[in-house]
Design an enzyme around this catalytic site. Structure first.
Site, short mmCIF file in Angstrom:
data_model
loop_
_atom_site.label_atom_id
_atom_site.label_comp_id
_atom_site.label_asym_id
_atom_site.label_seq_id
_atom_site.Cartn_x
_atom_site.Cartn_y
_atom_site.Cartn_z
N GLY A 12 -79.56 47.31 7.74
CA GLY A 12 -80.38 46.10 7.80
C GLY A 12 -81.21 45.82 6.57
O GLY A 12 -82.27 45.17 6.68
N THR A 13 -80.75 46.23 5.38
CA THR A 13 -81.56 45.91 4.18
C THR A 13 -81.53 44.40 3.88
O THR A 13 -82.51 43.85 3.38
CB THR A 13 -81.10 46.70 2.94
OG1 THR A 13 -79.77 46.32 2.61
CG2 THR A 13 -81.19 48.20 3.16
N ASN A 14 -80.41 43.75 4.18
CA ASN A 14 -80.37 42.29 3.99
C ASN A 14 -81.29 41.60 5.00
O ASN A 14 -82.00 40.65 4.64
CB ASN A 14 -78.94 41.76 4.15
CG ASN A 14 -78.15 41.92 2.86
OD1 ASN A 14 -78.35 41.18 1.90
ND2 ASN A 14 -77.28 42.92 2.82
N MET A 91 -70.36 44.11 11.38
CA MET A 91 -69.02 44.64 11.15
C MET A 91 -68.04 44.34 12.29
O MET A 91 -67.03 45.01 12.43
CB MET A 91 -69.09 46.15 10.90
CG MET A 91 -69.97 46.53 9.73
SD MET A 91 -69.46 45.70 8.19
CE MET A 91 -70.74 46.26 7.07
N ASN A 108 -72.64 34.35 6.44
CA ASN A 108 -72.30 35.76 6.27
C ASN A 108 -72.51 36.15 4.81
O ASN A 108 -72.32 35.34 3.91
CB ASN A 108 -70.83 35.98 6.64
CG ASN A 108 -70.39 37.43 6.47
OD1 ASN A 108 -71.04 38.35 6.98
ND2 ASN A 108 -69.30 37.65 5.74
N HIS A 110 -71.08 38.78 1.92
CA HIS A 110 -69.98 39.70 1.62
C HIS A 110 -70.22 40.32 0.25
O HIS A 110 -70.54 39.60 -0.71
CB HIS A 110 -68.63 38.96 1.65
CG HIS A 110 -67.48 39.89 1.45
ND1 HIS A 110 -67.01 40.73 2.45
CD2 HIS A 110 -66.75 40.17 0.34
CE1 HIS A 110 -66.04 41.47 1.96
NE2 HIS A 110 -65.85 41.15 0.69
C1 GAR Z 1 -73.99 44.80 2.82
O1 GAR Z 1 -73.59 45.29 1.56
C2 GAR Z 1 -73.14 43.60 3.21
O2 GAR Z 1 -72.79 42.79 2.13
C3 GAR Z 1 -71.93 44.27 3.78
O3 GAR Z 1 -72.44 45.37 4.52
C4 GAR Z 1 -73.67 45.81 3.92
C5 GAR Z 1 -74.74 45.85 4.98
O4 GAR Z 1 -75.93 46.42 4.49
N1 GAR Z 1 -71.17 43.39 4.60
C6 GAR Z 1 -69.85 43.42 4.69
O5 GAR Z 1 -69.16 44.23 4.13
C7 GAR Z 1 -69.24 42.33 5.57
N2 GAR Z 1 -67.83 42.22 5.32
P1 GAR Z 1 -77.33 46.19 5.21
O6 GAR Z 1 -77.13 46.56 6.70
O7 GAR Z 1 -78.24 47.17 4.55
O8 GAR Z 1 -77.74 44.77 5.02
#
Ligand code: GAR
EC number: 2.1.2.2
Length: 207
Positions: A12-14, A91, A108, A110
């Site tokens: 969940g950093t985003n 995911m 989303n 990516h």
């Molecule tokens: C992020 O790098 C995001 O871009 C990627 O998963 C990570 C989640 O990190 N998403 C995908 O690969 C979707 N196809 P987070 O939970 O720390 O935000």
């Protein structure tokens, strides 16, 4: 007030970057009303709790089929009058029932420059492994609206990141997050909240 619902599966950093952008006033007139995790152990649930945001786990495997799962998600977001759905490291591949309910209102992130290194099988660290394997010199991140085709919806924002020779999948993942993802995701939400973007066919235009 734009009501945001978030879908996550992991750290969940985003999600955190978006919370911070709302709290520090970069994104105005928006509120995260709920966070749904596909994984009961996702650290994102802890982050939600720390910011007094509702966090729940809804798992696909607890439903008989994909449509019933998507119906549960739609009902959860509709009950909370969600205007915009954010997939922040979610995911699970989502289908047409959910997409139709929130058409042009699902974003989303990516971790590559779409249309490179995206689609089925490209997620998380696998993307960065494939990027290094290919030997490209530039990668980055993309925020796009979600359509039925994985990672192929209208692109809202992209940012490039240069690759160093000694990068590993892990170092590149971090670099793409810090230099691109945590910047363009809040920016895309800000543009949406201010009514500055519009989907025209398969493209996003500034209005
Ligand atoms: C992020 O790098 C995001 O871009 C990627 O998963 C990570 C989640 O990190 N998403 C995908 O690969 C979707 N196809 P987070 O939970 O720390 O935000």
């Amino acid at each position: 007030m734009l009501k945001i619902g978030v879908l996550v599966s992991g750290g969940g950093t985003n999600f955190q970057a978006i919370v911070d952008s709302i709290e520090n006033g970069y994104i105005k007139n928006a509120k995260i009303v709920t966070l749904v995790s596909s994984n009961p152990n996702a650290y994102a649930l802890e982050r939600a709790k720390n910011h007094n945001i509702e966090g729940v786990c809804i798992r696909k495997k607890d439903f008989e089929n994909s449509e019933l799962y998507e119906k549960a998600l739609v009902e959860h977001f509709n009950t909370r009058e969600v205007d915009l759905v954010i997939m922040a490291g979610f995911m699970v591949v989502i289908g047409s029932y959910f997409i139709n309910a929130f058409r042009d209102r699902i974003m989303n992130i990516h971790p590559s420059l779409i249309p490179s290194f995206c689609g089925n099988g490209y997620y998380g660290l696998k993307v960065h492994e494939a990027v290094l394997e290919k030997g490209v010199k530039v990668t980055g991140a993309t925020v796009h609206f979600v359509t039925e085709e994985t990672d192929a919806g209208p692109i809202i924002l992209q940012k490039a990141v240069y690759i160093d020779e000694d990068d590993t999948p892990e170092s590149l993942q971090k670099k793409v997050m810090v230099e691109a993802e945590w910047e363009i995701f809040p920016e895309a939400i800000k543009l949406f909240s201010e009514g500055k973007i519009k989907v025209c066919g398969n493209k996003v235009r500034r209005v």
